[in-house]
Design an enzyme around this catalytic site. Structure first.
Site, PDB file in Angstrom:
ATOM      1  N   CYS A 161      54.371 100.306  43.511  1.00  0.00           N
ATOM      2  CA  CYS A 161      52.895 101.106  43.349  1.00  0.00           C
ATOM      3  C   CYS A 161      54.293 102.397  42.415  1.00  0.00           C
ATOM      4  O   CYS A 161      53.244 103.086  42.353  1.00  0.00           O
ATOM      5  CB  CYS A 161      53.972 102.041  45.170  1.00  0.00           C
ATOM      6  SG  CYS A 161      53.333 100.451  45.999  1.00  0.00           S
ATOM      7  N   HIS A 301      55.381 111.255  44.216  1.00  0.00           N
ATOM      8  CA  HIS A 301      55.256 109.541  44.975  1.00  0.00           C
ATOM      9  C   HIS A 301      54.177 109.960  46.473  1.00  0.00           C
ATOM     10  O   HIS A 301      53.034 109.735  46.102  1.00  0.00           O
ATOM     11  CB  HIS A 301      56.547 109.090  44.536  1.00  0.00           C
ATOM     12  CG  HIS A 301      55.602 107.462  45.200  1.00  0.00           C
ATOM     13  ND1 HIS A 301      54.531 106.665  44.898  1.00  0.00           N
ATOM     14  CD2 HIS A 301      56.230 107.221  45.936  1.00  0.00           C
ATOM     15  CE1 HIS A 301      54.560 105.365  45.124  1.00  0.00           C
ATOM     16  NE2 HIS A 301      55.510 105.755  46.700  1.00  0.00           N
ATOM     17  N   GLU A 312      62.254 112.105  48.298  1.00  0.00           N
ATOM     18  CA  GLU A 312      61.716 112.503  47.142  1.00  0.00           C
ATOM     19  C   GLU A 312      61.528 113.958  47.076  1.00  0.00           C
ATOM     20  O   GLU A 312      62.373 114.623  45.914  1.00  0.00           O
ATOM     21  CB  GLU A 312      60.083 111.375  47.109  1.00  0.00           C
ATOM     22  CG  GLU A 312      59.555 112.688  45.217  1.00  0.00           C
ATOM     23  CD  GLU A 312      58.645 112.127  45.298  1.00  0.00           C
ATOM     24  OE1 GLU A 312      57.474 111.943  46.328  1.00  0.00           O
ATOM     25  OE2 GLU A 312      57.887 112.217  44.251  1.00  0.00           O
ATOM     26  N   LYS A 333      47.724 112.421  47.054  1.00  0.00           N
ATOM     27  CA  LYS A 333      47.183 110.929  48.012  1.00  0.00           C
ATOM     28  C   LYS A 333      46.973 111.548  49.443  1.00  0.00           C
ATOM     29  O   LYS A 333      46.614 110.915  49.978  1.00  0.00           O
ATOM     30  CB  LYS A 333      49.299 110.362  48.207  1.00  0.00           C
ATOM     31  CG  LYS A 333      49.552 109.189  47.080  1.00  0.00           C
ATOM     32  CD  LYS A 333      50.490 108.360  47.452  1.00  0.00           C
ATOM     33  CE  LYS A 333      50.781 107.480  46.326  1.00  0.00           C
ATOM     34  NZ  LYS A 333      51.463 108.230  45.439  1.00  0.00           N
ATOM     35  N   HIS A 338      46.886 106.089  49.187  1.00  0.00           N
ATOM     36  CA  HIS A 338      48.200 105.002  48.996  1.00  0.00           C
ATOM     37  C   HIS A 338      47.613 104.105  47.330  1.00  0.00           C
ATOM     38  O   HIS A 338      46.711 102.910  48.715  1.00  0.00           O
ATOM     39  CB  HIS A 338      49.045 104.277  49.234  1.00  0.00           C
ATOM     40  CG  HIS A 338      50.466 104.561  48.419  1.00  0.00           C
ATOM     41  ND1 HIS A 338      50.301 104.770  47.214  1.00  0.00           N
ATOM     42  CD2 HIS A 338      51.589 103.808  48.710  1.00  0.00           C
ATOM     43  CE1 HIS A 338      51.591 104.093  46.350  1.00  0.00           C
ATOM     44  NE2 HIS A 338      52.366 103.646  47.450  1.00  0.00           N
ATOM     45  N   PHE A 399      58.778  99.729  46.366  1.00  0.00           N
ATOM     46  CA  PHE A 399      59.102  98.530  46.504  1.00  0.00           C
ATOM     47  C   PHE A 399      60.143  97.555  45.536  1.00  0.00           C
ATOM     48  O   PHE A 399      59.081  96.881  44.814  1.00  0.00           O
ATOM     49  CB  PHE A 399      58.393  96.934  47.427  1.00  0.00           C
ATOM     50  CG  PHE A 399      58.098  98.580  49.126  1.00  0.00           C
ATOM     51  CD1 PHE A 399      57.823  99.847  49.148  1.00  0.00           C
ATOM     52  CD2 PHE A 399      57.124  97.847  49.140  1.00  0.00           C
ATOM     53  CE1 PHE A 399      57.905 100.196  50.395  1.00  0.00           C
ATOM     54  CE2 PHE A 399      56.791  98.505  50.563  1.00  0.00           C
ATOM     55  CZ  PHE A 399      56.646  99.607  51.195  1.00  0.00           C
TER      56      PHE A 399
END
Lengths: 411, 82
Positions: A161, A301, A312, A333, A338, A399
């Site tokens: 991502c 993110h 985050e 998002k 996403h 990831f």
């Protein structure tokens, strides 16, 4: 040091088929999440019945041979590229000075699995010769390279991502190293396939708020229950400032620095203290010679997962300290879902637009902010960025522990 | 029931048009796949694979290189049906 500027923007997203409609929907706080327009839930027992499906299907704007020769992930990248290039004024560029960095996180999953169906149902002799060129993860990058006639190198860095953001970071480096004057850079994803929904859901990464699609993606809300998968692409035209000024190009913003780190912690889970996320942001600022107090805006993110969002948020607070109170945070998002490998590019677009228009788009669906959240979240309606020079960060994490931060400044 | 040459041409023209974006009416007997229709080897293999399915024929690789013109392919596939 070569200064890198943004001179063209293109997009096709769950919010709209181009930049204008996407940005307008984002400022209006509209959700692009809808119930799946198919029978997958019944057919496969999928628990997830919602996604950020593309607003304008690529077959509506591409020719039939184009859609037959490209996986949907490449189709979306081509749509975004054409808009971005036209927006940049379709400049004449020496092909040897024109590069490409366009990534997908998942690759040609539709092509691979459609071909697998053909193999099982009709046998090997019916598998089409274009299968490999369509499924390879560098296919969107290669098709953009062909479209543009770009010969300075075509790259497709893959980091789940963070892929779209890493592609933009790669393009920045190409220009910094003098390998190219102009780079077509971005990310794309078309992974709204039942296997991807089932697989992400098997990790319990996806929201199951099927009865409220528009409210399902809710970063930082206490009732968040996972991300909503989205599809789409965004492409930015990056250019050395010298090249852009010589041709009188319109300049949206500067890409002043990039920071990339890796957690070395877990194949999927982020490191709980967000130390490397924080360091990616710090490196982006340092590489640009900027101070923490220069930051005015962050597009985080923030995917709407229970664990990830707050790691985050703490990393941001940890880095910025009390200055975090002065930074407007827009978790877009919440509207787009996403977009996986496309996410970093779409959010870079939002970050550039925010700086250019001095307006931070809203985060929607936050009715009860997580009590631990110590940042100034822009909620429901856009807010003005402060006047004067400022830095806007766009964060993307993937990831595998890939952390990418892009630092944009106003032109 | 085997298709006539005319029917095979119509079916083949449809496949070529889908693959290349050419107008099906441009896909006529004397046209060369490579020189006139600008079809590369990967596209030719795609057309052959789709034609095999459409006309229920098998076209071995060694025969594909002999299919220079549209008429060659139409004659081959019409014959191969029987």
């Amino acid at each position: 040091m070569t200064t890198v500027v943004v001179t063209g923007l293109g997009a096709t997203t769950p919010l709209g088929g181009d930049v204008a409609s996407t940005w307008e929907a984002a400022l209006a706080g509209r959700s692009g999440i809808r119930i799946l327009e198919n029978d997958w839930a019944e057919k496969y027992g999928l628990e997830v019945r919602i996604a950020g499906q593309i607003a304008v299907r690529p077959e509506e704007v591409l020719t039939r041979p184009e859609t037959k020769r490209m996986d949907p992930s490449a189709q979306l990248a081509i749509v975004a590229t054409r808009e971005a290039w036209a927006d940049a004024g379709s400049p004449e560029v020496d092909p040897e000075r024109l590069g490409v960095a366009v990534s997908s996180g998942i690759g040609g999953v539709w092509t691979l699995l459609d071909s697998w169906d053909t193999l099982r149902e009709k046998g090997a002799s019916r598998v089409l010769p274009m299968t490999v060129p369509m499924l390879m993860p560098n296919s969107p990058s290669a098709y953009v390279e062909l479209e543009m006639g770009a010969r300075a190198g075509a790259h497709a860095p893959v980091s789940a991502c963070a892929s779209g953001a890493e592609a933009i970071a790669t393009a920045y480096t190409m220009i910094q190293l003098g390998r190219a004057d102009v780079v077509v850079a971005g990310g794309t994803e078309a992974a709204t396939h039942p296997i991807c929904l089932a697989a992400f859901d098997a990790m319990r990464a996806l929201s199951r708020r099927n009865d409220d699609p528009a409210g399902a993606s809710r970063p930082y809300d206490v009732t968040r229950d996972g991300f909503v998968m989205g599809e789409g692409s965004s492409v930015l035209i990056l250019e050395s400032e010298e090249h852009a000024k010589a041709r009188g190009a319109k300049i949206y913003a500067r890409l002043s620095g990039v920071g990339m780190t890796s957690d070395a912690h877990h194949i999927a889970a982020p490191e709980p203290n967000g130390a490397e996320q924080s360091r990616a942001m710090r490196l982006a600022l340092e590489s640009a010679g900027l101070a923490i107090t220069d930051v005015v805006h962050i597009n985080p993110h923030a995917t709407s997962t229970v664990v990830g969002d707050m790691i985050e948020a703490r990393a941001i607070r940890g880095l910025l300290g009390s200055h975090a109170d002065n930074v407007l945070l827009s978790a877009t998002k919440s509207m787009t879902g996403h977009l996986l490998g496309g996410a970093g590019a779409v959010e870079a677009l939002f970050t550039v637009k925010a700086l250019h228009h001095r307006k931070a788009p809203p985060t929607i669906n936050v009715t009860q902010p997580d009590p631990e959240l110590e940042v100034d979240l822009v909620r429901d309606v856009p807010r003005d960025l402060p006047a004067g020079d400022g830095v806007a960060l766009s964060n993307s994490f993937g990831f595998g522990g890939h952390n990418v931060a892009l630092a944009f400044t106003n032109a | 029931m085997a298709l006539s040459e005319k029917e095979v041409l119509a079916g083949l023209a449809e496949i070529v048009a889908e693959e290349t974006g050419l107008d099906a009416a441009e896909v006529t007997g004397p046209k060369s796949f490579t020189d006139d229709l600008d079809i590369d080897s990967l596209s030719m293999m795609t057309i052959v694979t789709l034609a095999e399915e459409k006309f229920s024929v098998r076209i071995p690789d060694e025969d594909v290189k002999n299919l220079v013109t549209v008429a060659d392919a139409v004659a081959y596939m019409t014959k191969a049906q029987s």
